[in-house]
Design an enzyme around this catalytic site. Structure first.
Site, PDB file in Angstrom:
ATOM      1  N   GLU A 101     -11.359   0.151  -3.566  1.00 53.74           N
ATOM      2  CA  GLU A 101     -10.657   0.552  -2.338  1.00 53.74           C
ATOM      3  C   GLU A 101      -9.425   1.337  -2.741  1.00 53.74           C
ATOM      4  OE1 GLU A 101      -9.594  -3.164  -0.425  1.00 53.74           O
ATOM      5  OE2 GLU A 101      -8.001  -3.550  -1.852  1.00 53.74           O
ATOM      6  N   ASP A 108       0.815  -1.221   0.000  1.00 56.30           N
ATOM      7  CA  ASP A 108       0.000   0.000   0.000  1.00 56.30           C
ATOM      8  C   ASP A 108       0.852   1.276   0.000  1.00 56.30           C
ATOM      9  OD1 ASP A 108      -2.174  -1.790   0.333  1.00 56.30           O
ATOM     10  OD2 ASP A 108      -1.930  -1.720   2.507  1.00 56.30           O
TER      11      ASP A 108
END
Ligand code: FUB
Length: 447
Positions: free
Chosen positions: A204, A33
């Site tokens: 997301e 991420d």
């Protein structure tokens, strides 16, 4: 995943440390991420941290205990500034929940605000989002005692507009949300609204940015027949409505595809993650590749490369197995006592590896080092500029190192003074019958 394979994976790849490489960006720990930011001209990454679940831990889907911060030093070396927040230091968080998912950090008026999701204690909510503030991009941060009220979800993505108003995007599910923040950056000034105009499907990892006067919202997007992709939408207003513009990256079989986009020294760069180090998609490694816009503002699809973005200079590790071009050779996981990574292997007469963009600086480089393992004594490795027949700038004579997994650092003087940025080509010389000239791990230029 088969448990035996998982354990093997941990044994092989999880316990060793490594030098820095091109893609993935670091290999001494698993990082996912990656939110990249440029602060005062310097590139930072705020990733999350995947770990192998400690023994006895009821492993959640991802096992994520804390956050580290990285900065780009020199041309190609990522510095790990260490742990900036542990799961058990979250004032409002549930202890040992291993749920420190994707964070973000943004600067306003000389202060750095770090946003992160965590599992709240005494609440049946999946994730809340907390914030900390610091005078430095690498912390230490002073963590707010409570999470941001009115916000529930994952993957905070921040936008600071030209008028200094900040927006918090978040969410994981079929909808994404956005809320404006108060000037204190710690509270929402209005209740979150649904981001309008996005395509159907699971989404997301929202990452907003502004280019010229257009607002871009990038997000991980799951297509039923393809899996995770990176998509993007644009708008004239930070709060939307947005219009879906297509994919930035096709599915690359990476499980998830959380990412970020920055402009660094005039180049647009996409940061994302993959799991090529671990072989397991819950133990990810961050990567970066250049991204380009078309004239109409649309984004050209990015294909993952090994070479990535770093421009190594004196003192940086030139991880040549992260090549631009390879001829009559292969790459493989490095063996022996070496730190985790890859090597150039199966080299033979006139094998070559081309590695674009090495910064020789102002001609001060005098030596080159090569990390080699060699099970024989015949041949040499030549370093040429730009092409296999370009100017030869260095030559290493091969010598027996004890075997194909016994590593030694060789050093040679540069044959020429070289200035500026050049592509280099490493050419292997041997006798024609041999299919194993030397294994090469890395090169380093030195004064
Ligand atoms: O890393 C944990 C979660 O997986 C992130 O929050 C999502 O974006 C996905 O990458």
């Amino acid at each position: 995943m088969n448990k035996l394979y998982f354990l093997l994976t941990i044994t092989l790849f999880g316990l060793t440390k490594s030098l820095f490489a091109q893609n993935p960006l670091v290999t001494h720990m698993y990082t996912a991420d990656p939110t990249a930011r440029v602060f005062e001209g310097k590139l930072y990454i705020y990733p999350s941290h995947d770990i192998v679940p400690p023994e006895g831990t009821e492993a959640p889907r991802f096992c994520m205990p804390d956050y580290h911060i990285f900065s780009l030093e020199n041309g190609n070396t990522w510095k790990d500034h260490g742990r900036v927040l542990d799961q058990n230091e979250v004032p409002w968080g549930e202890k040992n929940s291993y749920g420190m998912w994707a964070p973000d950090c943004i600067e306003k008026d000389g202060k750095y605000y770090y946003y992160y999701p965590a599992k709240p204690k005494n609440e049946n909510t999946f994730r809340r989002i907390g914030v900390g503030v610091s005078d430095s991009p690498t912390g230490p941060f002073k963590w707010e005692k409570n999470y941001i009220k009115g916000v529930s979800g994952i993957d905070p993505g921040l936008l600071l507009d030209d008028d200094e108003k900040a927006y918090l995007f978040f969410g994981g599910g079929h909808e994404l949300y956005v809320a404006p923040l108060k000037d204190n950056m710690k509270e929402v000034s209005k209740a979150p609204i649904l981001v309008e105009g996005l395509p159907a499907g699971y989404k997301e990892g929202s990452f907003p940015f502004k280019k010229d006067s257009t607002y871009y919202l990038t997000f991980a997007h799951v297509f039923a027949d393809e899996g995770y992709t990176i998509g993007y939408a644009t708008a004239d207003n930070p709060m939307g409505p947005y219009q879906y513009r297509g994919k930035i990256m096709d599915n690359i079989d990476n499980g998830t595809n959380h990412h970020s986009v920055v402009n660094y020294k005039g180049d647009w760069i996409l940061f994302y993650h993959w799991w090529d180090v671990s072989g397991y998609n819950k133990l990810r490694s961050m990567r970066a590749d250049y991204m380009t816009f078309k004239k109409d503002g649309s984004i050209k699809k990015v294909k993952p490369t090994r070479r990535g973005i770093g421009i190594p200079t004196l003192g940086d590790t030139i991880q040549v197995d992260r090549y631009n071009e390879i001829h009559r050779a292969n790459t493989a996981f490095v063996g022996g006592e070496e730190p985790l990574g890859w090597m150039v292997s199966d080299t033979r007469m006139n094998s070559y590896v081309k590695f674009n963009k090495v910064d020789f600086g102002k001609g001060t480089a005098k030596k080159m080092q090569a990390r080699l393992a060699c099970g024989q004594r015949i041949g040499s490795i030549e370093v040429h500029l730009n092409s296999p027949k370009g100017k030869k700038i260095a030559e290493f004579s091969l010598a027996y190192t004890g075997g194909w997994n016994s590593w030694e650092t060789f050093e040679t003087d540069l044959l020429e003074s070289v200035e500026g940025v050049h592509d280099i080509v490493i050419v292997f010389k041997s006798d024609w019958g041999s299919t194993k000239t030397a294994n090469l791990n890395w090169l380093i230029l030195q004064e």
